[in-house]
Design an enzyme around this catalytic site. Structure first.
Site, PDB file in Angstrom:
ATOM      1  N   TYR A  32      69.905  46.309 -14.903  1.00 39.55           N
ATOM      2  CA  TYR A  32      68.378  47.430 -14.839  1.00 39.55           C
ATOM      3  C   TYR A  32      69.050  49.411 -15.434  1.00 39.55           C
ATOM      4  O   TYR A  32      67.839  49.916 -14.818  1.00 39.55           O
ATOM      5  CB  TYR A  32      68.462  47.683 -13.436  1.00 39.55           C
ATOM      6  CG  TYR A  32      67.441  45.932 -13.310  1.00 39.55           C
ATOM      7  CD1 TYR A  32      66.659  45.161 -13.390  1.00 39.55           C
ATOM      8  CD2 TYR A  32      68.407  45.038 -12.203  1.00 39.55           C
ATOM      9  CE1 TYR A  32      66.139  44.077 -13.031  1.00 39.55           C
ATOM     10  CE2 TYR A  32      68.560  43.630 -11.841  1.00 39.55           C
ATOM     11  CZ  TYR A  32      67.561  43.363 -12.608  1.00 39.55           C
ATOM     12  OH  TYR A  32      66.716  42.145 -12.133  1.00 39.55           O
ATOM     13  N   ASN A  83      55.857  46.475 -11.565  1.00 40.73           N
ATOM     14  CA  ASN A  83      56.652  45.826 -11.396  1.00 40.73           C
ATOM     15  C   ASN A  83      56.933  45.433  -9.979  1.00 40.73           C
ATOM     16  O   ASN A  83      57.462  45.718  -9.406  1.00 40.73           O
ATOM     17  CB  ASN A  83      57.838  46.889 -11.873  1.00 40.73           C
ATOM     18  CG  ASN A  83      59.123  45.685 -11.972  1.00 40.73           C
ATOM     19  OD1 ASN A  83      59.363  44.868 -11.504  1.00 40.73           O
ATOM     20  ND2 ASN A  83      59.998  46.863 -12.242  1.00 40.73           N
ATOM     21  N   HIS A  89      57.436  35.458 -10.471  1.00 42.68           N
ATOM     22  CA  HIS A  89      57.821  34.733 -10.700  1.00 42.68           C
ATOM     23  C   HIS A  89      57.343  33.504  -9.912  1.00 42.68           C
ATOM     24  O   HIS A  89      57.807  32.596  -9.549  1.00 42.68           O
ATOM     25  CB  HIS A  89      59.103  34.702 -10.897  1.00 42.68           C
ATOM     26  CG  HIS A  89      59.693  35.335 -12.135  1.00 42.68           C
ATOM     27  ND1 HIS A  89      59.329  35.594 -12.759  1.00 42.68           N
ATOM     28  CD2 HIS A  89      60.344  36.257 -11.341  1.00 42.68           C
ATOM     29  CE1 HIS A  89      60.424  36.814 -14.257  1.00 42.68           C
ATOM     30  NE2 HIS A  89      60.657  36.959 -12.421  1.00 42.68           N
ATOM     31  N   ASP A  96      45.747  36.865  -7.077  1.00 41.89           N
ATOM     32  CA  ASP A  96      45.177  37.234  -6.441  1.00 41.89           C
ATOM     33  C   ASP A  96      44.230  38.574  -5.989  1.00 41.89           C
ATOM     34  O   ASP A  96      43.425  39.190  -6.152  1.00 41.89           O
ATOM     35  CB  ASP A  96      44.488  36.272  -4.934  1.00 41.89           C
ATOM     36  CG  ASP A  96      44.871  34.334  -5.175  1.00 41.89           C
ATOM     37  OD1 ASP A  96      44.596  34.305  -6.684  1.00 41.89           O
ATOM     38  OD2 ASP A  96      45.022  33.703  -4.769  1.00 41.89           O
ATOM     39  N   HIS A 109      58.611  45.452 -16.815  1.00 38.74           N
ATOM     40  CA  HIS A 109      59.811  45.122 -16.406  1.00 38.74           C
ATOM     41  C   HIS A 109      60.497  45.826 -16.889  1.00 38.74           C
ATOM     42  O   HIS A 109      60.924  45.937 -18.278  1.00 38.74           O
ATOM     43  CB  HIS A 109      59.658  44.022 -16.582  1.00 38.74           C
ATOM     44  CG  HIS A 109      58.909  42.165 -15.936  1.00 38.74           C
ATOM     45  ND1 HIS A 109      59.009  42.068 -14.038  1.00 38.74           N
ATOM     46  CD2 HIS A 109      57.522  42.150 -16.373  1.00 38.74           C
ATOM     47  CE1 HIS A 109      57.700  41.812 -13.789  1.00 38.74           C
ATOM     48  NE2 HIS A 109      57.126  41.177 -15.133  1.00 38.74           N
ATOM     49  N   ILE A 110      62.071  46.579 -15.961  1.00 37.70           N
ATOM     50  CA  ILE A 110      63.176  47.397 -16.823  1.00 37.70           C
ATOM     51  C   ILE A 110      63.585  46.014 -17.852  1.00 37.70           C
ATOM     52  O   ILE A 110      64.172  46.721 -18.554  1.00 37.70           O
ATOM     53  CB  ILE A 110      63.630  47.889 -15.826  1.00 37.70           C
ATOM     54  CG1 ILE A 110      62.591  48.672 -15.031  1.00 37.70           C
ATOM     55  CG2 ILE A 110      64.996  48.020 -16.268  1.00 37.70           C
ATOM     56  CD1 ILE A 110      63.047  49.388 -13.190  1.00 37.70           C
ATOM     57  N   ARG A 120      62.673  32.663 -15.149  1.00 42.91           N
ATOM     58  CA  ARG A 120      61.842  34.171 -15.144  1.00 42.91           C
ATOM     59  C   ARG A 120      61.349  34.332 -16.169  1.00 42.91           C
ATOM     60  O   ARG A 120      60.502  35.567 -16.391  1.00 42.91           O
ATOM     61  CB  ARG A 120      63.005  35.716 -14.828  1.00 42.91           C
ATOM     62  CG  ARG A 120      64.176  35.395 -13.914  1.00 42.91           C
ATOM     63  CD  ARG A 120      64.899  37.000 -14.525  1.00 42.91           C
ATOM     64  NE  ARG A 120      66.205  36.981 -13.553  1.00 42.91           N
ATOM     65  CZ  ARG A 120      66.315  37.422 -11.819  1.00 42.91           C
ATOM     66  NH1 ARG A 120      65.204  37.900 -11.357  1.00 42.91           N
ATOM     67  NH2 ARG A 120      67.142  36.949 -11.033  1.00 42.91           N
TER      68      ARG A 120
END
Length: 153
Positions: A32, A83, A89, A96, A109-110, A120
């Site tokens: 990350y 994010n 997942h 919703d 997503h980083i 993932r």
């Protein structure tokens, strides 16, 4: 399908960061990076400001808090940058909430989730996100903001 904001309404985005993103900068820096959540929030705010938008940021490790923030965005936001972390997942209810508010949103997503563990690879948001930015590090948030704002009427 986005709703136009009422006349005179401030142009605003909601920035949503999900579970464990409060640990940015110290959590698995090899995946990350070393940027912190504050760095992410500053990047998004600075990018949006150049384009005439304000940003309200929320991070929580609790799904319901994120859903409440998304629901509240209906009243004063033109779009959402999210994010969702691991909720990407697993969370149908997050999907919703995002589709229910009818605001365009960018999924960020980083890390490159497609180059990681197989679980993932699936996103419950992939087919409803107006913008997806994956694997560009923290800089991906700025790209997502620019692309999302370009779509807002």
């Amino acid at each position: 399908m986005s709703r136009p904001l009422a006349a005179g309404t401030t142009r605003r985005l909601l920035l949503v960061n999900g579970p464990n993103l409060n640990l940015l900068g110290t959590r698995e820096p090899e995946i990350y990076g070393t940027a912190t959540l504050r760095d992410v929030e500053d990047t998004v705010a600075d990018t949006a400001a150049v384009l005439g938008y304000e940003v309200r940021a929320v991070q929580s490790n609790h799904e319901g808090v994120l859903i409440d923030a998304i629901h509240a965005a209906r009243d004063d936001c033109a779009g959402i940058v999210i994010n969702p972390g691991g909720l990407t997942h697993t969370s149908v209810v997050l999907r919703d909430a995002l589709t229910g508010v009818t605001l365009p949103f960018a999924e960020v997503h980083i890390s490159d989730v497609h180059a990681r563990e197989e679980f993932r690879h699936h996103s419950y948001l992939h087919d409803v996100a107006a913008v997806r930015v994956i694997g560009e590090g923290v800089a991906g948030y700025a790209r997502a903001v620019r692309r999302l704002i370009a779509l807002i009427p």
